[in-house]
Design a protein around this motif. Structure first.
Motif, PDB file in Angstrom:
ATOM      1  N   ARG A 158     -12.374  13.946  -5.963  1.00  0.00           N
ATOM      2  CA  ARG A 158     -13.083  13.242  -4.874  1.00  0.00           C
ATOM      3  C   ARG A 158     -14.392  12.639  -5.383  1.00  0.00           C
ATOM      4  O   ARG A 158     -14.787  11.559  -4.990  1.00  0.00           O
ATOM      5  N   GLN A 208       0.857  -1.196   0.000  1.00  0.00           N
ATOM      6  CA  GLN A 208       0.000   0.000   0.000  1.00  0.00           C
ATOM      7  C   GLN A 208       0.889   1.242   0.000  1.00  0.00           C
ATOM      8  O   GLN A 208       1.934   1.254   0.655  1.00  0.00           O
ATOM      9  N   PHE A 249     -13.258   9.435  -7.432  1.00  0.00           N
ATOM     10  CA  PHE A 249     -12.618   8.340  -6.683  1.00  0.00           C
ATOM     11  C   PHE A 249     -13.076   8.426  -5.232  1.00  0.00           C
ATOM     12  O   PHE A 249     -12.385   8.976  -4.382  1.00  0.00           O
ATOM     13  N   GLU A 250     -14.265   7.851  -4.990  1.00  0.00           N
ATOM     14  CA  GLU A 250     -14.880   8.052  -3.671  1.00  0.00           C
ATOM     15  C   GLU A 250     -14.117   7.362  -2.542  1.00  0.00           C
ATOM     16  O   GLU A 250     -14.168   7.788  -1.396  1.00  0.00           O
ATOM     17  N   HIS A 251     -13.392   6.276  -2.882  1.00  0.00           N
ATOM     18  CA  HIS A 251     -12.664   5.529  -1.836  1.00  0.00           C
ATOM     19  C   HIS A 251     -11.384   6.260  -1.406  1.00  0.00           C
ATOM     20  O   HIS A 251     -10.775   5.920  -0.410  1.00  0.00           O
ATOM     21  N   LEU A 252     -10.994   7.266  -2.187  1.00  0.00           N
ATOM     22  CA  LEU A 252      -9.685   7.892  -1.997  1.00  0.00           C
ATOM     23  C   LEU A 252      -9.753   9.038  -0.984  1.00  0.00           C
ATOM     24  O   LEU A 252     -10.613   9.919  -1.089  1.00  0.00           O
ATOM     25  N   GLU A 253      -8.824   9.020  -0.024  1.00  0.00           N
ATOM     26  CA  GLU A 253      -8.704  10.166   0.885  1.00  0.00           C
ATOM     27  C   GLU A 253      -7.768  11.171   0.219  1.00  0.00           C
ATOM     28  O   GLU A 253      -6.653  10.810  -0.192  1.00  0.00           O
ATOM     29  N   LYS A 277      -4.595   4.521  -1.366  1.00  0.00           N
ATOM     30  CA  LYS A 277      -5.813   4.868  -0.618  1.00  0.00           C
ATOM     31  C   LYS A 277      -5.817   6.347  -0.238  1.00  0.00           C
ATOM     32  O   LYS A 277      -6.810   6.870   0.241  1.00  0.00           O
ATOM     33  N   ARG A 278      -4.658   6.984  -0.402  1.00  0.00           N
ATOM     34  CA  ARG A 278      -4.540   8.357   0.097  1.00  0.00           C
ATOM     35  C   ARG A 278      -3.648   9.158  -0.843  1.00  0.00           C
ATOM     36  O   ARG A 278      -2.579   8.699  -1.257  1.00  0.00           O
ATOM     37  N   PRO A 322      -4.997   0.168  -7.264  1.00  0.00           N
ATOM     38  CA  PRO A 322      -6.030   0.266  -6.220  1.00  0.00           C
ATOM     39  C   PRO A 322      -5.445   0.321  -4.809  1.00  0.00           C
ATOM     40  O   PRO A 322      -6.153   0.674  -3.868  1.00  0.00           O
ATOM     41  N   GLN A 323      -4.155  -0.040  -4.682  1.00  0.00           N
ATOM     42  CA  GLN A 323      -3.554   0.006  -3.334  1.00  0.00           C
ATOM     43  C   GLN A 323      -3.260   1.431  -2.879  1.00  0.00           C
ATOM     44  O   GLN A 323      -2.814   1.645  -1.759  1.00  0.00           O
TER      45      GLN A 323
END
Ligand SMILES: C[S@@+](CC[C@H](N)C(=O)[O-])C[C@H]1O[C@@H](n2cnc3c(N)ncnc32)[C@H](O)[C@@H]1O
Length: 320
Positions: free
Chosen positions: A125, A80, A128-132, A105-106, A102-103
């Motif tokens: 945002r 990640q 890519f809703e999963h992304l912080e 996340k931020r 996909p790994q």
């Protein structure tokens, strides 16, 4: 003098660092301005327009390379990673990495143009809703401290050959700062414009529609607004050429006439034909760039060149 008065009236708005650097630059025997001050919201939009020009090969070449690179990275990088993007602009290129990795996340995108960065982050945002996403408005000519030091290793991303805006010495200092910001085990994916026929370079910085000229002159409007200046954009011509001795495109603004310009309480005299040096865009062979990166403690892991060898993307690993 009315110009000086109106300059003083706006002094409350003045950004001290910007004013100091502008005054310093214009006080040199050979006048210069830091290229980072191209980028207010208007400058960022002009840059996006430049990217769509037929002449401006660096943008479309790197963009076309990125899906293949991202696919290779998906095999090379298994853990990640947080991505830290330097000079993130409109956040277009990062999308191509996110689609394959996909790994991630931020994302921590860094840019000096705050409003433009926040708008681009809000748009990303939605996609890519999963992304912080943690936008960082900062000047990367100084050490940038990441907001929180989590345990996740970092992948730095520095596309667009923005590294070329530094002199080689400054580039080593930047790469050293970036290595320290990114921390142990960091990787850096960095796009670097290559040395090539001067005609191709010349066309890229002297487009037919004059967008690069508007981008260049916009630095004066930005200074007028932020540092109480009274530059008249129409009294300066855009001038860009390849300097083979330095291996760089130089952009200048040339005064059309003898004139005096006021910035806050400071006055600067220009003779007809006098120049302000506004930007360098250094070009490197892949070998030259790897030597430079090694001086800053980075080791080349892999590089990708397009078929015409117009642009090179390097993957570097921290730790020499
Ligand atoms: C040449 S554009 C590249 C934009 C985008 N990364 C791309 O590849 O298309 C340079 C970007 O770096 C930003 N920038 C320039 N100087 C900077 C500085 N000193 N600190 C932070 N951002 C800077 C600009 O605002 C702009 O978004």
């Amino acid at each position: 003098m009315p110009a000086a008065q109106s300059a003083r009236a706006s002094a409350t708005k003045t950004d001290d660092t910007l004013l100091r650097e502008v005054v310093e630059g214009l006080s040199q025997v050979h006048k210069q301005l830091p290229s980072k001050y191209f980028y207010d919201s208007a400058g960022s939009r002009y840059f996006d327009e430049i990217c769509q020009l037929e002449e401006y090969y660096p943008y479309r070449t790197e963009l076309a390379m990125l899906p293949g690179i991202a696919d290779d990275l998906s095999h090379l990088i298994r853990d990640q990673r947080d991505v830290v993007e330097f000079g993130a602009g409109s956040l277009v290129k990062i999308r191509l990495l996110l689609q394959h990795l996909p790994q991630i996340k931020r994302l921590l995108p860094i840019d000096i143009a705050g409003d433009h960065l926040r708008e681009a982050a809000a748009e990303l945002r939605r996609e890519f809703e999963h992304l912080e996403i943690v936008p960082i408005v900062a000047d990367f000519t100084r050490q940038v401290e990441l907001p929180d030091r989590n345990k996740v290793k970092k992948l730095g991303f520095f596309p667009g050959s923005t590294i070329g805006n530094f002199t080689p010495l400054q580039a080593v200092a930047f790469l050293d700062r970036a290595r320290r910001s990114l921390g142990a085990g960091a990787l850096l994916l960095i796009g670097v414009d290559t040395k090539k026929a001067p005609e191709i370079l010349h066309r890229a910085y002297n487009d037919k529609l004059g967008v690069t000229a508007k981008f260049n002159r916009n630095i004066l409007t930005h200074i007028n607004r932020e540092a109480g200046g009274d530059f008249d954009e129409d009294k300066f011509d855009h001038y860009a050429f390849y300097n083979p001795t330095q291996g760089r495109i130089e952009m200048h603004l040339i005064s059309r006439e003898q004139q005096v310009v006021t910035v806050e309480d400071y006055q600067f005299a220009f003779s007809k034909g006098e120049n302000i040096h506004t930007e360098n865009s250094h070009k490197y062979t892949p070998e030259e760039f790897l030597t430079l990166a090694a001086e800053a403690g980075w080791r080349g892991v892999r590089k990708w060149l397009d078929d015409e060898e117009l642009f090179c993307v390097h993957l570097l690993q921290a730790g020499g």
